[in-house]
Design an enzyme around this catalytic site. Structure first.
Site, PDB file in Angstrom:
ATOM      1  N   HIS A 183      -4.764 -30.217  83.757  1.00 42.90           N
ATOM      2  CA  HIS A 183      -4.624 -31.680  83.228  1.00 42.90           C
ATOM      3  C   HIS A 183      -5.640 -32.834  84.089  1.00 42.90           C
ATOM      4  O   HIS A 183      -5.685 -33.731  83.506  1.00 42.90           O
ATOM      5  CB  HIS A 183      -3.077 -32.091  83.420  1.00 42.90           C
ATOM      6  CG  HIS A 183      -2.803 -32.735  84.765  1.00 42.90           C
ATOM      7  ND1 HIS A 183      -2.551 -31.939  85.858  1.00 42.90           N
ATOM      8  CD2 HIS A 183      -2.839 -33.904  85.277  1.00 42.90           C
ATOM      9  CE1 HIS A 183      -2.192 -32.561  86.721  1.00 42.90           C
ATOM     10  NE2 HIS A 183      -2.383 -33.760  86.736  1.00 42.90           N
TER      11      HIS A 183
HETATM   12  C1  UD1 Z   1      -1.419 -38.688  85.945  1.00 40.37           C
HETATM   13  C2  UD1 Z   1      -1.782 -38.901  87.239  1.00 40.37           C
HETATM   14  C3  UD1 Z   1      -2.093 -37.493  88.006  1.00 40.37           C
HETATM   15  C4  UD1 Z   1      -0.930 -36.504  88.131  1.00 40.37           C
HETATM   16  C5  UD1 Z   1      -0.460 -36.614  86.627  1.00 40.37           C
HETATM   17  C6  UD1 Z   1       0.950 -35.837  86.576  1.00 40.37           C
HETATM   18  C7  UD1 Z   1      -3.188 -40.989  87.952  1.00 40.37           C
HETATM   19  C8  UD1 Z   1      -4.801 -41.557  88.129  1.00 40.37           C
HETATM   20  N1  UD1 Z   1      -2.969 -39.592  87.551  1.00 40.37           N
HETATM   21  O1  UD1 Z   1      -2.327 -37.930  85.233  1.00 40.37           O
HETATM   22  O2  UD1 Z   1      -2.383 -37.706  89.415  1.00 40.37           O
HETATM   23  O3  UD1 Z   1      -1.228 -35.415  88.471  1.00 40.37           O
HETATM   24  O4  UD1 Z   1      -0.161 -37.932  86.124  1.00 40.37           O
HETATM   25  O5  UD1 Z   1       1.211 -35.384  85.155  1.00 40.37           O
HETATM   26  O6  UD1 Z   1      -2.167 -41.609  87.992  1.00 40.37           O
HETATM   27  N2  UD1 Z   1      -0.148 -39.358  77.882  1.00 40.37           N
HETATM   28  C9  UD1 Z   1       0.553 -39.243  76.965  1.00 40.37           C
HETATM   29  N3  UD1 Z   1       2.060 -39.451  77.255  1.00 40.37           N
HETATM   30  C10 UD1 Z   1       2.460 -39.611  78.279  1.00 40.37           C
HETATM   31  C11 UD1 Z   1       1.588 -39.710  79.406  1.00 40.37           C
HETATM   32  C12 UD1 Z   1       0.220 -39.501  79.166  1.00 40.37           C
HETATM   33  O7  UD1 Z   1       0.267 -38.863  75.804  1.00 40.37           O
HETATM   34  O8  UD1 Z   1       3.755 -39.865  78.382  1.00 40.37           O
HETATM   35  C13 UD1 Z   1      -1.652 -39.230  77.713  1.00 40.37           C
HETATM   36  C14 UD1 Z   1      -2.370 -40.370  77.222  1.00 40.37           C
HETATM   37  O9  UD1 Z   1      -3.349 -40.138  76.218  1.00 40.37           O
HETATM   38  C15 UD1 Z   1      -3.206 -40.854  78.297  1.00 40.37           C
HETATM   39  C16 UD1 Z   1      -3.419 -39.465  79.225  1.00 40.37           C
HETATM   40  O10 UD1 Z   1      -2.250 -38.657  78.889  1.00 40.37           O
HETATM   41  O11 UD1 Z   1      -4.092 -41.628  78.324  1.00 40.37           O
HETATM   42  C17 UD1 Z   1      -3.612 -39.478  80.807  1.00 40.37           C
HETATM   43  O12 UD1 Z   1      -2.307 -40.089  81.281  1.00 40.37           O
HETATM   44  P1  UD1 Z   1      -2.539 -40.989  82.670  1.00 40.37           P
HETATM   45  O13 UD1 Z   1      -1.157 -41.062  83.249  1.00 40.37           O
HETATM   46  O14 UD1 Z   1      -3.700 -41.776  82.915  1.00 40.37           O
HETATM   47  O15 UD1 Z   1      -2.857 -39.625  83.684  1.00 40.37           O
HETATM   48  P2  UD1 Z   1      -2.330 -38.175  83.794  1.00 40.37           P
HETATM   49  O16 UD1 Z   1      -3.472 -37.261  83.156  1.00 40.37           O
HETATM   50  O17 UD1 Z   1      -1.197 -37.834  83.182  1.00 40.37           O
END
Ligand code: UD1
Length: 358
Positions: free
Chosen positions: A206
């Protein structure tokens, strides 16, 4: 005593659940407030975890959702400030290195509220990783630093942090794993998915460096080749799912599935023949469980999982996936010992330090 816990993402829930339980047990008359930033919001990324871990329903849901780093962090700070003002906690506890951690630390420290950082002192020395920035800020501004491995001490000292702030307590993520072991061992998810325990590879990917650019299609190609040798099970994080939409990932032996709840995930992890990941926490869980782990990154902030555990750094290089079957064949079966204090009692040590400090 009033303690406020800030969580926002899947791994945060896992790391914080035992800390909340230990402090509630020791301070039954205290006020324990849980704030969920909403960084993760899908049911499979959030609610399922809280339910399985027995975390009480959050008292405050900030519902920030997704966004750029600046937008997300700013929204969290803006929504957290009035909550901290109203709750007026004696201590804010934050885990790990995600944006929710960063936002909570910055908001609390500017309001003069002491912060405790769980999983302090990890460093990848790679400032292009958003988490590395978050770790440095969290450690710089937290009063109590809870460490889970020896290398953290040197990392923090090198940044001029005094030993008095450091407390070697062990790994709260392993506390959760130990507490759930009976339940996840009984879950038998491999059988449900039709793969044989010990004979399949479990994959999680991820990180932006891997999934947000040209390395993702190359990785999927390599996974398809690996799947010709051993079944591959890949629960796909929503971020990765989005990036994979335009790719053909339909290959025999490669099962792409929805993200799993924690019990189901640990069941698959414990029964895997090999794990391929770019996650931090999974490097630790495989080390504890003695499962071979291959990390598709150039660096790790968790070197103890390589030196004392089962982790191999493959580099940020999808071509290296081709070497997994021969690495497995050449591997000795000597049982590995978990690092010191990865024993299921880290949160109790944290609670003891907090009580002694208050
Ligand atoms: C985040 C953390 C990462 C951690 C990971 C665990 C940061 C910078 N990154 O990364 O360190 O290892 O969580 O999973 O804080 N999205 C959904 N549904 C959700 C959550 C996210 O669809 O419930 C999608 C969205 O498109 C979003 C993308 O995932 O834009 C990224 O989510 P984000 O929380 O920014 O970062 P992660 O890749 O989940």
């Amino acid at each position: 005593m009033r303690i406020l816990y800030v969580v926002g993402t899947r791994p945060n829930f896992v790391k914080t659940a035992p800390v909340i339980a230990a402090l509630r047990a020791r301070l039954p008359a205290g006020r324990h407030t849980i704030v969920h930033t909403g960084q993760h919001y899908d049911r499979l990324m959030s609610e399922v975890f809280l339910e399985e871990l027995g975390v009480p329903a959050p008292d405050h849901m900030l519902e920030v959702g997704s966004g750029s780093h600046a937008a997300m962090t700013a929204r969290m700070m803006e929504r957290l400030e009035p909550v901290l003002a109203a709750e007026s906690p004696d201590l804010v506890i934050v885990p790990g290195d995600v944006n929710s951690t960063l936002a909570a630390v910055l908001t609390a420290v500017k309001m003069g509220i002491p912060v405790a950082h769980v999983e302090s002192g990890l460093r990848s020395f790679d400032l292009t990783m958003p988490e590395e920035v978050n770790r440095i800020v969290a450690d710089r501004f937290s009063e109590l630093l809870f460490l889970h491995s020896e290398e953290a001490v040197g990392n923090l000292r090198a940044e001029g942090i005094a030993d008095e702030r450091m407390h070697m307590v062990g790994n709260t993520m392993i506390d959760t794993l130990v507490a759930l072991e009976g339940r996840f061992r009984a879950a038998a998810v491999a059988a449900r998915l039709g793969v044989e325990p010990g004979a399949y590879a479990l994959v999680t990917l991820h990180r932006p460096a891997l999934v947000d650019g040209p390395l993702l299609p190359q990785t999927v190609e390599r996974l398809a080749a690996l799947a010709a040798e051993m079944p591959v099970v890949f629960p796909v994080h929503p971020r990765t799912r989005k990036m994979m939409e335009s790719l053909d990932a339909n290959h025999p032996g490669l099962s792409l599935i929805e993200p799993l709840g924690y019990l189901d995930f640990l069941s698959l992890l414990a029964d895997a023949g090999a794990v391929l990941t770019d996650s931090g926490g999974i490097q630790e869980e495989t080390t504890y469980l003695g499962i071979p782990c291959f990390t598709l990154r150039d660096n790790t902030e968790r070197p103890v999982t390589v030196s004392a555990g089962t982790n191999t750094l493959l580099g940020l290089d999808p071509a290296a996936i081709a070497g997994i079957p021969s690495a497995l064949a050449g591997r000795s079966d000597a049982p590995s010992e978990p690092p010191p204090l990865w024993d299921g009692h880290a949160a109790e040590r944290i609670a003891d330090v907090i009580l002694a400090h208050s």
